[in-house]
Structures are given as structure tokens and as C-alpha cells.
Write a protein that holds these residues in place. Structure first.
Motif: not given
Length: 284
Positions: A140, A203-208, A223, A226-227
Motif C-alpha cells: 500500500y 479497507t480503503m480505496k485509492p484517494d480515500e 490517505k 494506491d495498492s
């Protein structure tokens, strides 16, 4: 009490007294080959080699003849003085010698245990299990802003939600070493972070942007950039790490197993722990 392994070492080697180490055929030499006698007590080639193995690297750069004579002089001095020391040693000295003897013997066991555990075959097997045969992990790329209180973290999150730049907020308000880089933590795997932090990142999405998150270090606003699938390191890149892990585990297991099979009876009831400060118990 002098350090038993360092007595006169530096003085004797540094002196580099004149003398020649004569070359000869080594095929007949053994550990108990006598190289000097002091009042009838032998100084052996094995003792000299043992001293050399314990020297710091800078001494090993000396010419062979200088090092040979320095070590020999050291052992001659020690042997002569030790004869006097035998008649002077006290109960305290006997105890110190016994403690050092036990520590040395224990070290033999643990050194061999560690060495056997970190063989090339064992390292290769551990590498295959951890990297080659295991399911690919995930890396990540994230940044964070860390502040002392939950209210401050909520205020930071509100500012970012309102349009403020995450990196600029981090430079201005974050209280860790990553602040100057806009809070950027680079690429990492979840096992490198504390659980409270990793659980949220997973659990996060990119840019969240998420927060506040509390860890032992403070309150975070995070923040995720990306992953990606984790890159598999080469064996050479992780050899030292795997070796250290194998050695540590083997030593811990050896100690645990040895104590399980040993009959240990502690007789400390009624002893004040502060008794260890009373050196008069050792005598003079």
C-alpha cells in the motif's frame, strides 16, 4: 575484577616486541604444540590461535610476525601473572570464574544451535515458504497526518473534506518525521504497521481519506494513494533477515526445551530482591 578475556591484550599486542616467528612445516603442528613454557607451565599453539580469533579486526591487519610475537608475549605475561593470581584469588574471584565458565559453555550450545539453524538449506526452505510458495501479498502507498488529540484529528479531516490539500496540511500540522514529505509513508505491507492502522488501510480505496484513527502514537488522518501486488524480494536481498529470524527462533526454542527437561528448584522465598546490592556477601 579485571575482564578475563581482555587482560593485558591491548598492551601486549600494541607493544609488538621484536622477535621472529620462524616458518616451519605445519603438518605436524597441533593445538597442544608447546610454543613456550613459563615456570614449567605450557603455552600452546592452540591458545595462541584462540587469542587471535578473539582480536578486533584492526589487530588482524598487523604483519603475521608482529601479531605472532605480540600474542605470544601476551600469553607469557598472563601465564606468569596467573600463577601469582592463583595464590591471591578470593571467594569472589572463584565465583566470578565459575559464572564466566557457565556463560562460556552456554554460549557454545547457543552458538552451535544458531549456526545449525541458519544453514543454506534452511534459509532456502524458509525463503520458499515465505515468498515463493505463499500467496502474493499486497503493498500500500499511503500518507498520514498524526496529531495528539481526537479533536485535532477531526478538525484536520474536516479541513481536507472542505478542500484543503492533504500534503500541505501534513506539512503544517503533522507531528512525525513524514510531515516534511507531506505525510507520505511510501510503499509498505500491512505487517509493517500497527494493527489499528493496518486494519483501516486494508479497507480503503485509492484517494480515500479516513480518520480519526487512534494508535499508540496518537490520532491519524490517512490517505490511500494506491495498492499493488507485493514485489517478491530475491533470496540475496532477504538472506540476512531470514538467517537472523531462524537463528533467533532456534535459540529461543533451545532455551525453552532445555529448561523444560531440566529439574529447576528455586529457593528464593523470603529473599529481598535488593539483596543483590549487598556486595559484602561475596567477601573481600
Amino acid at each position: 575484577m579485571p575482564k578475563l578475556t581482555k587482560l593485558l591484550g591491548s598492551v601486549a599486542i600494541a607493544a609488538c616486541l621484536a622477535g621472529a616467528a620462524f616458518a616451519q612445516d605445519t603438518k605436524d603442528l597441533k593445538a597442544d604444540t608447546v610454543v613456550a613454557t613459563v615456570d614449567g607451565q605450557d603455552v600452546t599453539l592452540g591458545q595462541m590461535i584462540t587469542v587471535r580469533e578473539g582480536l578486533p579486526p584492526e589487530y588482524l591487519q598487523l604483519p603475521d610476525d608482529v601479531l605472532f610475537n605480540g600474542i605470544l608475549d601476551q600469553l607469557v605475561q598472563q601465564t606468569a601473572l596467573s600463577k601469582i593470581g592463583e595464590g591471591m584469588k578470593t571467594k569472589k574471584d572463584d565465583i566470578a570464574l565459575e559464572v564466566e565458565r557457565r556463560a562460556y559453555l552456554a554460549g557454545i550450545v547457543l552458538d552451535k544451535t544458531a549456526t545449525d539453524a541458519a544453514s543454506d538449506a534452511a534459509i532456502q526452505k524458509a525463503y520458499d515458504e515465505k515468498y515463493v510458495n505463499a500467496a502474493p501479498g499486497v503493498e500500500y502507498h499511503a500518507a498520514h497526518i498524526i496529531v495528539p488529540t481526537e479533536d485535532e484529528a477531526k478538525a484536520v479531516k474536516a479541513d481536507i473534506d472542505g478542500g484543503k490539500d492533504f500534503a500541505e496540511e501534513a506539512k503544517e500540522k503533522s507531528q512525525d518525521g513524514a510531515a516534511q514529505n507531506g505525510g507520505d509513508l511510501g510503499w509498505f505491507t500491512l505487517d509493517k504497521m500497527v494493527p489499528e492502522f493496518s486494519e483501516v488501510i486494508a479497507t480503503m480505496k485509492p484517494d480515500e481519506v479516513v480518520g480519526p484513527i487512534q494508535t499508540q502514537y496518537g490520532w491519524h488522518v490517512v490517505k490511500l494513494f494506491d495498492s499493488r501486488p507485493a514485489q517478491t524480494p530475491t533470496l540475496d536481498e532477504v538472506r540476512d533477515q531470514i538467517s537472523a529470524e531462524l537463528r533467533q527462533t532456534a535459540v529461543q526454542d533451545r532455551v525453552t526445551d532445555t529448561l523444560k527437561s531440566a529439574k529447576v528448584v528455586k529457593e528464593t522465598d523470603g529473599l529481598d530482591p535488593a539483596v543483590l546490592k549487598d556486595t559484602t556477601i561475596l567477601g573481600k
